[in-house]
Write a protein that holds these residues in place. Structure first.
Motif, PDB file in Angstrom:
ATOM      1  N   GLN A   1       3.400  97.200  45.695  1.00  0.00           N
ATOM      2  CA  GLN A   1       3.841  98.069  46.790  1.00  0.00           C
ATOM      3  C   GLN A   1       2.692  98.966  47.260  1.00  0.00           C
ATOM      4  OE1 GLN A   1       7.180 100.554  45.739  1.00  0.00           O
ATOM      5  NE2 GLN A   1       7.384 101.419  47.797  1.00  0.00           N
ATOM      6  N   ALA A   2       1.938  99.511  46.317  1.00  0.00           N
ATOM      7  CA  ALA A   2       0.809 100.370  46.674  1.00  0.00           C
ATOM      8  C   ALA A   2      -0.256  99.592  47.436  1.00  0.00           C
ATOM      9  CB  ALA A   2       0.218 100.986  45.410  1.00  0.00           C
ATOM     10  N   ILE A   3      -0.563  98.392  46.964  1.00  0.00           N
ATOM     11  CA  ILE A   3      -1.570  97.556  47.616  1.00  0.00           C
ATOM     12  C   ILE A   3      -1.130  97.171  49.021  1.00  0.00           C
ATOM     13  CG2 ILE A   3      -2.612  95.247  47.556  1.00  0.00           C
ATOM     14  CD1 ILE A   3      -2.756  95.596  44.487  1.00  0.00           C
ATOM     15  N   ASP A   4       0.111  96.775  49.162  1.00  0.00           N
ATOM     16  CA  ASP A   4       0.626  96.383  50.476  1.00  0.00           C
ATOM     17  C   ASP A   4       0.553  97.545  51.468  1.00  0.00           C
ATOM     18  OD1 ASP A   4       1.149  93.940  49.360  1.00  0.00           O
ATOM     19  OD2 ASP A   4       3.319  94.189  49.258  1.00  0.00           O
TER      20      ASP A   4
ATOM     21  N   HIS B   1      -2.193  99.821  56.272  1.00  0.00           N
ATOM     22  CA  HIS B   1      -2.659 101.025  56.957  1.00  0.00           C
ATOM     23  C   HIS B   1      -4.179 101.039  57.121  1.00  0.00           C
ATOM     24  CE1 HIS B   1       1.444 102.262  56.141  1.00  0.00           C
ATOM     25  NE2 HIS B   1       1.289 103.270  56.979  1.00  0.00           N
ATOM     26  N   GLY B   2      -4.769  99.870  57.203  1.00  0.00           N
ATOM     27  CA  GLY B   2      -6.180  99.767  57.531  1.00  0.00           C
ATOM     28  C   GLY B   2      -7.123  99.659  56.356  1.00  0.00           C
ATOM     29  N   GLY B   3      -6.593  99.765  55.142  1.00  0.00           N
ATOM     30  CA  GLY B   3      -7.436  99.602  53.972  1.00  0.00           C
ATOM     31  C   GLY B   3      -7.772 100.906  53.285  1.00  0.00           C
ATOM     32  N   GLY B   4      -8.182 100.787  52.030  1.00  0.00           N
ATOM     33  CA  GLY B   4      -8.515 101.964  51.242  1.00  0.00           C
ATOM     34  C   GLY B   4      -8.488 101.630  49.759  1.00  0.00           C
TER      35      GLY B   4
ATOM     36  N   ARG C   1      -1.349 102.611  29.692  1.00  0.00           N
ATOM     37  CA  ARG C   1      -1.104 101.209  29.338  1.00  0.00           C
ATOM     38  C   ARG C   1      -0.135 100.618  30.355  1.00  0.00           C
ATOM     39  NH1 ARG C   1      -3.096 100.889  24.033  1.00  0.00           N
ATOM     40  NH2 ARG C   1      -2.286  98.781  23.812  1.00  0.00           N
ATOM     41  N   TYR C   2      -0.433  99.387  30.798  1.00  0.00           N
ATOM     42  CA  TYR C   2       0.350  98.780  31.876  1.00  0.00           C
ATOM     43  C   TYR C   2       0.629  97.314  31.586  1.00  0.00           C
ATOM     44  CZ  TYR C   2      -1.253 102.965  34.299  1.00  0.00           C
ATOM     45  OH  TYR C   2      -1.518 104.270  34.642  1.00  0.00           O
ATOM     46  N   LEU C   3       1.822  96.872  31.969  1.00  0.00           N
ATOM     47  CA  LEU C   3       2.187  95.460  31.958  1.00  0.00           C
ATOM     48  C   LEU C   3       2.124  94.965  33.391  1.00  0.00           C
ATOM     49  CD1 LEU C   3       5.325  95.566  29.602  1.00  0.00           C
ATOM     50  CD2 LEU C   3       2.956  95.046  28.979  1.00  0.00           C
ATOM     51  N   LEU C   4       1.285  93.945  33.649  1.00  0.00           N
ATOM     52  CA  LEU C   4       1.077  93.482  35.013  1.00  0.00           C
ATOM     53  C   LEU C   4       0.967  91.965  35.053  1.00  0.00           C
ATOM     54  CD1 LEU C   4      -1.732  95.999  36.114  1.00  0.00           C
ATOM     55  CD2 LEU C   4       0.694  96.131  36.736  1.00  0.00           C
ATOM     56  N   ALA C   5       1.349  91.374  36.181  1.00  0.00           N
ATOM     57  CA  ALA C   5       1.167  89.929  36.382  1.00  0.00           C
ATOM     58  C   ALA C   5       1.309  89.586  37.853  1.00  0.00           C
ATOM     59  CB  ALA C   5       2.183  89.128  35.575  1.00  0.00           C
ATOM     60  N   ASP C   6       0.480  88.640  38.304  1.00  0.00           N
ATOM     61  CA  ASP C   6       0.565  88.048  39.640  1.00  0.00           C
ATOM     62  C   ASP C   6       0.592  89.095  40.748  1.00  0.00           C
ATOM     63  OD1 ASP C   6       0.492  85.542  38.529  1.00  0.00           O
ATOM     64  OD2 ASP C   6       2.658  85.265  38.539  1.00  0.00           O
ATOM     65  N   VAL C   7      -0.307  90.060  40.632  1.00  0.00           N
ATOM     66  CA  VAL C   7      -0.472  91.080  41.668  1.00  0.00           C
ATOM     67  C   VAL C   7      -1.465  90.547  42.695  1.00  0.00           C
ATOM     68  CG1 VAL C   7      -1.260  93.418  42.174  1.00  0.00           C
ATOM     69  CG2 VAL C   7       0.029  92.954  40.066  1.00  0.00           C
ATOM     70  N   HIS C   8      -1.048  90.456  43.951  1.00  0.00           N
ATOM     71  CA  HIS C   8      -1.892  89.935  45.024  1.00  0.00           C
ATOM     72  C   HIS C   8      -2.670  91.095  45.664  1.00  0.00           C
ATOM     73  CE1 HIS C   8      -0.126  85.796  45.382  1.00  0.00           C
ATOM     74  NE2 HIS C   8       0.798  86.396  44.660  1.00  0.00           N
ATOM     75  N   VAL C   9      -3.974  91.057  45.530  1.00  0.00           N
ATOM     76  CA  VAL C   9      -4.817  92.074  46.152  1.00  0.00           C
ATOM     77  C   VAL C   9      -5.037  91.678  47.604  1.00  0.00           C
ATOM     78  CG1 VAL C   9      -6.995  93.319  46.062  1.00  0.00           C
ATOM     79  CG2 VAL C   9      -5.924  92.527  43.939  1.00  0.00           C
ATOM     80  N   LYS C  10      -4.604  92.521  48.526  1.00  0.00           N
ATOM     81  CA  LYS C  10      -4.638  92.205  49.949  1.00  0.00           C
ATOM     82  C   LYS C  10      -5.942  92.665  50.593  1.00  0.00           C
ATOM     83  CE  LYS C  10      -0.419  90.602  49.794  1.00  0.00           C
ATOM     84  NZ  LYS C  10       0.668  91.175  50.596  1.00  0.00           N
ATOM     85  N   SER C  11      -6.191  92.187  51.794  1.00  0.00           N
ATOM     86  CA  SER C  11      -7.434  92.474  52.503  1.00  0.00           C
ATOM     87  C   SER C  11      -7.693  93.972  52.630  1.00  0.00           C
ATOM     88  CB  SER C  11      -7.406  91.838  53.893  1.00  0.00           C
ATOM     89  OG  SER C  11      -7.464  90.435  53.805  1.00  0.00           O
TER      90      SER C  11
END
Length: 418
Positions: A61-64, A69-72, A80-90
């Protein structure tokens, strides 16, 4: 022993290398980075940092939001975090605090799981980065898990990945995996114009390690180190890519690549593709089975298309400044034994002691094995503690070594791990 092999004309090599293997800025353009929008995973999106819940959706959600909004920047604070299949956007740059520990969420809906994905068949991604801030953040992989990785690279252009340490535990995938996109549908692409820096892996499986490249163009790999496995593996072996003859590997530069007690620091192996050039400079192998493996090209039996080319890399490819130290705990397979002096065969551990079920531990064979059917410039190879073999072994050397061996029942099969 110290030996230099000149395979191409020196003048042509110098011109080619200087024109294509420049500074890091020539691979990743950092000028596109912006802090116009900054979001924090904890304070803005409610992640606890306790590692007890899947925070993938919150990070996505944060990445999207930042991308739309133009990037940043999206920051991941200490925790500690559990993460998987996070798509980093342009135009999004993920900054991860050095005191972050990430564990991948394993949900077997897909064949493979990547913590971060840069590009996909459905989306082209441009101008992105995933960086440790203040030092290396940590990733703890689940033991023996197949198909899990830190980052997958596909339809992405202008990228940076840096500052991470992976506790691998014999997973069956490289931590960073580069491959083509859109071979069956959509827009075809390969990872292009990027840099990977300061990544280390411990406890790697024989066949994997820090980086595996199936397809990429104009990528710099710098300051990679691994314990076990292969730190930088260029192997164009994806059968679908070979069948359609799209993708491959070109203009890959590796600098300061290290491996300890692994299979090899660098492995070069072209399958059924006419690849471009690679340049390796500053390779350190400590106790690996082979310091640098330069394999011959071939056509895999898996291919479904007739008339494919034998795998090659282009003229101008190079390996220089290799320093290899002999050890007795390298990762080997029986196919390597033809290069091994008879005096060392008795030091190969029995197959039943295999930690990954595929390789065995044993003595280092050579600083460089050069079995290629394509031309590679090899310069300044130092082999410390090796005996009975040249610093750069060729197929001719292997035949001479094999001819000196007296067959003894069971001697060459103690470590057989086909």
């Amino acid at each position: 022993m110290h030996r230099t092999i000149w395979v191409i004309v020196a003048t042509a090599f110098v011109l080619h290398f200087s024109s294509r293997a420049g500074s890091a800025a020539e691979f990743y353009d950092a000028s596109v980075e912006t802090r116009a929008v900054v979001k924090d995973l904890e304070s803005d999106y409610g992640a606890s940092g306790l590692g007890k819940q899947d925070d993938s959706a919150k990070l996505q959600q944060a990445i999207d939001f930042v991308s739309s909004h133009g990037g940043g920047v999206v920051t991941i604070p200490k925790g500690r975090y559990l993460l998987a299949d996070v798509h980093v956007k342009s135009n999004v740059h993920v900054e991860i605090d050095k005191d972050v520990v990430i564990t991948p969420m394993i949900v077997r809906l897909n064949k493979s799981v990547a913590i971060f994905k840069l590009g996909s068949e459905d989306e082209a991604v441009r101008n992105v980065s995933v960086k440790g801030v203040g030092g290396k953040y940590t990733v703890n992989m689940p033991k023996h898990e197949p198909g899990v990785m830190l980052v997958s690279f596909s339809n992405v252009r202008n990228f940076m990945v840096s500052n991470c340490h992976v506790n691998d535990q014999l997973t069956k995938f490289a931590s960073l995996q580069f491959g083509p996109s859109g071979l069956k549908r959509g827009q075809r692409a390969v990872p292009t114009s990027g840099t990977v820096q300061n990544v280390s892996v411990a406890g790697a499986h024989y066949g994997y390690g820090v980086v595996q490249v199936q397809a990429a163009k104009s990528v710099l790999f710098e300051n990679l180190s691994g314990v076990g496995g292969v730190s930088l593996r260029l192997e164009s072996g994806y059968s679908l890519m070979n069948d359609v003859q799209y993708g491959g590997i070109d203009n890959i530069v590796g600098r300061n690549i290290q491996c300890t007690d692994g299979n090899a620091a660098v492995m070069i192996s072209p399958h059924s593709m006419e690849n471009g050039v690679f340049h390796m400079d500053g390779i350190t192998s400590k106790g690996c089975g082979i310091g640098v493996r330069i394999e011959g090209g071939f056509i895999s039996k898996k291919q479904k298309v007739d008339g494919l080319p034998i795998g090659t890399f282009a003229k101008g490819s190079s390996v220089k400044n290799v320093f290899a130290t002999f050890g007795t705990n390298g990762q080997l397979k029986s196919k390597h034994f033809k290069y091994m002096p008879v005096e060392l065969l008795g030091q190969v551990q029995p197959r039943e002691q295999s930690e990954d079920g595929e390789s065995v531990r044993g003595p280092s064979i050579a600083a460089v094995v050069y079995a290629a059917n394509y031309e590679v410039h090899i310069e300044n190879v130092t082999a410390k503690g090796f005996q009975h073999v040249p610093s750069v072994m060729t197929e001719k050397d292997a035949r001479e070594v094999s001819a000196s061996k007296k067959p003894k029942k069971g001697a060459a099969n103690r470590g057989n791990a086909n």
